[in-house]
Design an enzyme around this catalytic site. Sequence first.
Site, PDB file in Angstrom:
ATOM      1  N   SER A   1       1.422  -1.337   5.042  1.00 10.60           N
ATOM      2  CA  SER A   1       1.422  -0.499   3.842  1.00 10.60           C
ATOM      3  C   SER A   1       1.651  -1.367   2.598  1.00 10.60           C
ATOM      4  CB  SER A   1       2.472   0.606   3.980  1.00 10.60           C
ATOM      5  OG  SER A   1       2.337   1.569   2.960  1.00 10.60           O
TER       6      SER A   1
ATOM      7  N   ASP B   1      -7.070   7.032   6.288  1.00  9.85           N
ATOM      8  CA  ASP B   1      -5.695   6.602   6.102  1.00  9.85           C
ATOM      9  C   ASP B   1      -4.817   7.775   5.652  1.00  9.85           C
ATOM     10  OD1 ASP B   1      -3.498   5.471   4.053  1.00  9.85           O
ATOM     11  OD2 ASP B   1      -3.869   3.986   5.613  1.00  9.85           O
TER      12      ASP B   1
ATOM     13  N   HIS C   1       0.430   0.513  12.076  1.00 17.95           N
ATOM     14  CA  HIS C   1       0.069   0.275  13.465  1.00 17.95           C
ATOM     15  C   HIS C   1       0.935  -0.744  14.185  1.00 17.95           C
ATOM     16  CE1 HIS C   1      -3.534   1.330  11.074  1.00 17.95           C
ATOM     17  NE2 HIS C   1      -3.907   2.026  12.123  1.00 17.95           N
TER      18      HIS C   1
END
Length: 394
Positions: free
Chosen positions: A178, A270, A341
């Site tokens: 992020s 996303d 992830h």
Amino acid sequence: MAQFVLLIIFIFIFSLQSCGVDGARNISITLLKNALAKGAVCLDGSPPAYAYSRGFGDGADNWHVYLQGGGWCDSRGSCLDRSKNEYGSSTVIMATKNGTITFRGMLADNSTFNPDFYNWNVVYIFYCDGSSFMSDIEEVDPVHNLTYRGGRIYEAMMDELLRMGMGNAKNALLSGTSAGGLATILHCDKFQALFPDSTRVKCLSDSGFFIRGQYFTGADLREGRFYGVKLENLLPTSCTTKFNPILCFFPENLVKDVQTPLFLIESAFDQFQLSENVFNGKSLSPSWYNCTQIDLMLCNWTDLQTMKDFRTTFIQTLKSTIVDSSSRRGYFVHSCYRHGHITENFYSTCSSLFGNNILANKIVAQAVGDWYFDRSKFEEIDILNDLPRKCSFC
């Protein structure tokens, strides 16, 4: 076809053995108190923090440095609020986490879940500046005593890791998720410069490709999101000489100039960019809120069309950015509705039991490992699913 079937059988066996035992481990958090003398401090003036797990075996000379994410603060008020939580204060970090953090996914020391990096030295750098480790303002806010020093935190942490022996690494990887994934792109070339030419150095950005998307609704809103972030003059000149500096916070204007090998793990849907009003450009109507933040089953036709349009823009933007087709660049773009992830089980074999993270017959861990160690290129986008999928994983 036979190769794919064998892959599924292999994954199925390991998943049955391993789901529920994800290789997680608790690591002590350390405060970098010597950073105080350098003014490298969190928003509230507390010292920055990190967690370190020593490498072992043939991974003892390899280093993986991970930059935590967590959005940005773009005003005095939002930075003040942030200074009172774990994303702006190491005092709060230590209190809320009881002095430890759990390493999972690519940070785990389990060779089943993390076959290529399980025995590396791993450093988790906490994010407490609200600027993707890019701020460096000498003056302290006179009203609320806020300090904007993310750039100094990054430098102080690198100095500490070099003192610990990172400069002698055979292999090194900078990663982040992020806002930390964006920081990874921004700091990638500087990270490589810490090592001799003999060291293999690469970068991995996880859910850090935030798009401006000029022709997708809300571009001005997405651009405006960063106007208040304290960036000072730390953005790369290779970008700022061509664009308004604020546009150099968007990877679509950065990645072409990054010289160090870079891999992107992204969802074409996303979750953060779609659910955050400033990124999707839509007003948060009850329908859109319910769709993006509660359950995809609540999306109406208009909501789904907006998502499809976002996917098209996202893929086009990424493809136009990754003009280098050599093995220096890699990407894994799937269609699961998620954000982040590599510190979760989505990275590993466990979630593959559900078929959620397989592209070109490879799971994320295989794709990243093959790319990092130059075993093969990996540039794959899920072109079969033009709607977001709600994906399960262990």
